[in-house]
Design an enzyme around this catalytic site. Structure first.
Site, PDB file in Angstrom:
ATOM      1  N   CYS A   2       1.090   7.781   7.969  1.00 19.58           N
ATOM      2  CA  CYS A   2       1.697   7.039   8.902  1.00 19.58           C
ATOM      3  C   CYS A   2       0.800   6.533   9.945  1.00 19.58           C
ATOM      4  CB  CYS A   2       2.657   7.744   9.508  1.00 19.58           C
ATOM      5  SG  CYS A   2       3.888   8.666   8.445  1.00 19.58           S
ATOM      6  N   ASN A 100       1.842  11.899  12.372  1.00 25.45           N
ATOM      7  CA  ASN A 100       1.380  11.488  11.310  1.00 25.45           C
ATOM      8  C   ASN A 100       0.798  12.890  10.526  1.00 25.45           C
ATOM      9  OD1 ASN A 100      -0.093  10.363   9.079  1.00 25.45           O
ATOM     10  ND2 ASN A 100      -1.958  10.100  10.281  1.00 25.45           N
ATOM     11  N   GLY A 101       1.048  13.026   9.280  1.00 26.61           N
ATOM     12  CA  GLY A 101       0.746  14.384   8.671  1.00 26.61           C
ATOM     13  C   GLY A 101       1.987  15.029   7.837  1.00 26.61           C
ATOM     14  N   LYS A 483      -7.135  -3.076  -9.505  1.00 27.52           N
ATOM     15  CA  LYS A 483      -6.707  -4.298  -8.728  1.00 27.52           C
ATOM     16  C   LYS A 483      -5.517  -4.597  -9.119  1.00 27.52           C
ATOM     17  CE  LYS A 483      -8.412  -3.326  -5.504  1.00 27.52           C
ATOM     18  NZ  LYS A 483      -9.163  -2.387  -5.844  1.00 27.52           N
ATOM     19  N   GLU A 486      -2.037  -2.201  -8.736  1.00 25.04           N
ATOM     20  CA  GLU A 486      -1.762  -2.003  -7.590  1.00 25.04           C
ATOM     21  C   GLU A 486      -1.253  -2.899  -6.723  1.00 25.04           C
ATOM     22  OE1 GLU A 486      -4.531  -0.128  -4.633  1.00 25.04           O
ATOM     23  OE2 GLU A 486      -5.962  -1.382  -5.326  1.00 25.04           O
ATOM     24  N   HIS A 502     -11.206   3.308 -31.379  1.00 17.61           N
ATOM     25  CA  HIS A 502     -10.574   4.748 -31.444  1.00 17.61           C
ATOM     26  C   HIS A 502      -9.423   4.899 -31.095  1.00 17.61           C
ATOM     27  CE1 HIS A 502     -14.734   6.036 -32.379  1.00 17.61           C
ATOM     28  NE2 HIS A 502     -15.352   5.113 -31.426  1.00 17.61           N
ATOM     29  N   LYS A 601      -2.615   2.726   2.540  1.00 17.76           N
ATOM     30  CA  LYS A 601      -3.994   2.134   2.741  1.00 17.76           C
ATOM     31  C   LYS A 601      -4.864   3.545   2.721  1.00 17.76           C
ATOM     32  CE  LYS A 601      -7.584  -0.232   2.826  1.00 17.76           C
ATOM     33  NZ  LYS A 601      -8.262  -0.598   1.599  1.00 17.76           N
TER      34      LYS A 601
HETATM   35  C1  AGP Z   1      -8.072   0.756  -4.156  1.00 18.06           C
HETATM   36  O1  AGP Z   1      -7.892  -0.512  -4.250  1.00 18.06           O
HETATM   37  C2  AGP Z   1      -6.888   1.789  -3.725  1.00 18.06           C
HETATM   38  N1  AGP Z   1      -6.477   1.189  -2.285  1.00 18.06           N
HETATM   39  C3  AGP Z   1      -7.160   3.093  -3.514  1.00 18.06           C
HETATM   40  O2  AGP Z   1      -7.341   3.654  -4.812  1.00 18.06           O
HETATM   41  C4  AGP Z   1      -8.310   3.751  -2.844  1.00 18.06           C
HETATM   42  O3  AGP Z   1      -9.606   3.112  -3.204  1.00 18.06           O
HETATM   43  C5  AGP Z   1      -8.408   5.081  -2.653  1.00 18.06           C
HETATM   44  O4  AGP Z   1      -7.072   5.687  -2.246  1.00 18.06           O
HETATM   45  C6  AGP Z   1      -9.423   5.961  -2.088  1.00 18.06           C
HETATM   46  O5  AGP Z   1      -9.287   5.514  -0.626  1.00 18.06           O
HETATM   47  P1  AGP Z   1     -10.650   5.840   0.163  1.00 18.06           P
HETATM   48  O6  AGP Z   1     -11.743   5.016  -0.151  1.00 18.06           O
HETATM   49  O7  AGP Z   1     -10.305   5.483   1.771  1.00 18.06           O
HETATM   50  O8  AGP Z   1     -10.961   7.227   0.005  1.00 18.06           O
END
Ligand code: AGP
Length: 606
Positions: A2, A100-101, A483, A486, A502, A601
């Protein structure tokens, strides 16, 4: 994950909190809310859904006052509902909290509160916090000690901000495991989950440490550590331009960030290569002279970058390199001896599993070198050394510019280690010369984006994709699949092309487009053979090839060209058409590219 924000000062509280939340929305967007103190009341405004709904509500019914907090939520505990939106309040509405957490022991604490007669309205873990403070305040009539007592009871990781009618000119904030930054203004002060939400108010920031408790008024910020007492936290002057994230006319942050890549690579080449010499450290970390093994641990796209790193570290620096998914690394019985270095790669620097991974490494007394984007993030602060990738704020959930910035740093680190260990192949100056052509080659790719739009238009309705690569572009295939899945929610798998016989070949038919990554490299001919396999099963092939490659043009159904470059560096270039393909298909499907469903994110929860 959050986003939380708090402001005390003379500005319009609604617009300050809202503009800060816009900068934090990428951290979570299930619900949002704000609260402020004016008159003798705490006023709340909360919505379910994205931030624009809160903006509409505040347009109609703005907050007033000079002390306020805000929150944008990615639901962990409790479904997405108005009751579960933050801020959460105590029985009498005299205390409001954003968080947040995760509070791991919230159920037992909630049961005790209910037995004591508290009325809890939500199913969140957060709601116990204002009620616990209320409970202790009623006993002690000392608000600060009520907060301290409450925090002692909480197990888990959290960053919280608290306002109350008991202390109407203050904001209280506590950090334990989740990031929290305070911003020092002239007649105003601010706190937030990260610096993007602060730089619009002030560029003077301090990063709270675990167990820090900060008290903000309009004219002061006091910080004490709950274990060590009063503390001074360093004040940093943030580069506002680098960390001011705006769309600047792009429809989505992701497209802006894709187009930022040439400039970021250019900036980092200038920063890390001076007179054809690689400058990564002020002084070479001593352990780099002794290590015989590197374990790279990361998640998602960062793990894909690490996988490219494996190929080049082993080939150039001749060092055994393992690449681990962080959530697996941390639970396996690791065989790590004193000659092992652990590397964490993380854009956010807050990914819970990656952070846990480096804590395991440090328990084993191993050095940790991390590649991180967000300054002073948890992973950066807990590593032995950190190399910042300087990609600026990456707001789109799908990582793009951070990925290629990670790759660049991995190439430079591999060259640096190669030279340190006395190996001379490939010639460093040759690779550096090739790297210096990357920005213009990236720009050339972006200039041909319409070719990708045409391919996306043709294939946007398919519901299954396969991405194939070999050798150093096997991770590129994994990244291309991630990419697409997601942000477009299309099922996509990335596979090493040599594995087709395989099993995966059984999947291929006219309904499964196959993206084949095949620029000029040592595995070019093998990849061409794989294309023939796919074509003979009526598969449709989208080829990523080197400019001028007429053979590939004759083999595939659709082709996108990248400029020629040293074979080892091709992942830096193939990343862009893969990013653009995912982006344009998702846009054509009418999806929110920057904020895809179910994702956030940075995954700061396990
Ligand atoms: C990648 O497009 C994703 N958003 C996700 O896999 C991301 O790379 C992953 O959560 C790792 O995040 P970070 O690099 O902030 O540790």
């Amino acid at each position: 994950m959050c986003g939380i924000i708090g402001y005390v000062g003379p500005r319009d509280i609604s617009s300050v909190l809202l503009s800060g939340l816009w900068k934090l929305e990428y951290r979570g967007y299930d619900s949002a809310g704000v609260a402020s103190i004016y008159g003798d009341e705490i006023h709340l405004r909360k919505v379910v859904g994205k931030l624009h709904k809160l903006a509409q509500l505040l347009d109609q019914d703005p907050l007033k006052g000079n002390v306020g907090i805000g929150h944008t939520r990615w639901a962990t505990h409790g479904e997405v509902s108005p009751e579960n939106a933050h801020p959460q309040i105590d029985c009498d509405g005299k205390i409001a909290v954003v968080h947040n957490g995760i509070i791991e022991n919230y159920i037992s604490l909630r049961n005790k509160l209910r037995k004591a007669g508290h009325i809890l309205r939500s199913s969140t873990d957060t709601e116990i916090i204002p009620h616990l403070i209320e409970e202790h305040f009623l006993k002690t009539h000392n608000f600060l000690s009520a907060i301290k007592h409450t925090v002692e009871l909480l197990e888990g990781s959290f960053a919280i901000a608290i306002i109350s009618l008991h202390q109407p000119d203050k904001i209280f904030a506590v950090r334990k495991g989740s990031p929290l930054v305070v911003g020092w203004g002239e007649t105003e002060n601010i706190l937030a989950s990260d610096i993007q939400a602060i730089v619009g108010i002030t560029r003077k920031v301090s990063y709270l440490e675990d167990d820090d408790l900060a008290i903000l008024t309009a004219n002061s910020i006091e910080i004490e550590n709950l274990r060590h007492g009063k503390v001074e936290r360093q004040i940093f002057l943030v580069d506002g331009e680098l960390w001011e994230a705006e769309k600047e006319g792009y429809p989505f942050f992701m497209l802006k960030e894709i187009h930022e890549q040439p400039r970021i690579v250019e900036r980092n080449i200038r920063k890390f290569i001076q007179n054809r010499t690689i400058k990564l450290f002020d002084d070479t970390p001593p352990y780099l002279h002794n290590i015989h093994r590197i374990i790279i641990q990361a998640c998602g796209t960062s793990w894909h970058a690490g996988y490219v790193g494996k190929y080049i570290l082993e080939e150039w620096a001749r060092i055994y390199t393992d690449v681990e998914i962080a959530s697996e690394f941390r639970y396996r019985a690791q065989v790590m001896d004193e000659d092992t270095m652990v590397m964490a790669i993380s854009q956010s620097g807050e990914t819970a599993d990656t952070l846990a991974g480096i804590r395991e490494a440090k328990l084993a007394h191993l050095p940790v070198l991390s590649l991180v984007n967000v300054p002073e993030s948890s992973i950066a602060r807990e590593s032995t050394h950190v190399l910042y990738i300087n990609a600026g704020p990456e707001i789109g959930v799908a990582s793009t510019k951070a990925y290629t910035a990670q790759l660049l740093l991995l190439y430079l680190f591999a060259l640096y280690l190669k030279d340190l260990r006395g190996f001379d192949k490939p010639a460093t100056h040759h690779i550096l010369e090739s790297l210096e052509t990357v920005p213009s080659k990236m720009a050339r790719i972006l200039d041909h984006s319409t070719d990708i739009v045409n391919i996306a238009t043709k294939y946007m309705k398919y519901n299954n994709f396969m991405f194939l690569g070999r050798w150093i572009n096997y991770p590129s295939a994994l990244e291309g699949a991630l990419k697409l899945k997601e942000i477009s929610y299309i099922h996509a798998i990335g596979y090493p092309a040599g594995e087709m016989k395989h099993g995966p070949l059984a999947l291929v038919d006219e309904n499964m487009p196959v993206v084949v990554i095949n620029p000029y490299t040592r595995v070019y001919d093998k990849m061409c053979a794989n294309i023939e396999e796919v074509k003979s099963r009526k598969g449709k092939v989208i080829g990523i090839a080197t400019e001028g490659d007429t053979k590939m043009a004759s083999l595939v159904d659709d082709i996108f060209y990248i400029p020629e470059i040293d074979e080892s560096l091709t992942p830096l270039l193939v990343a862009l058409p893969l990013q653009l393909l995912a982006y344009h298909i998702a846009v054509m499907r009418g999806l929110d590219v920057d904020k895809p469903r179910n994702l956030a994110k940075s995954v700061t929860v396990e």
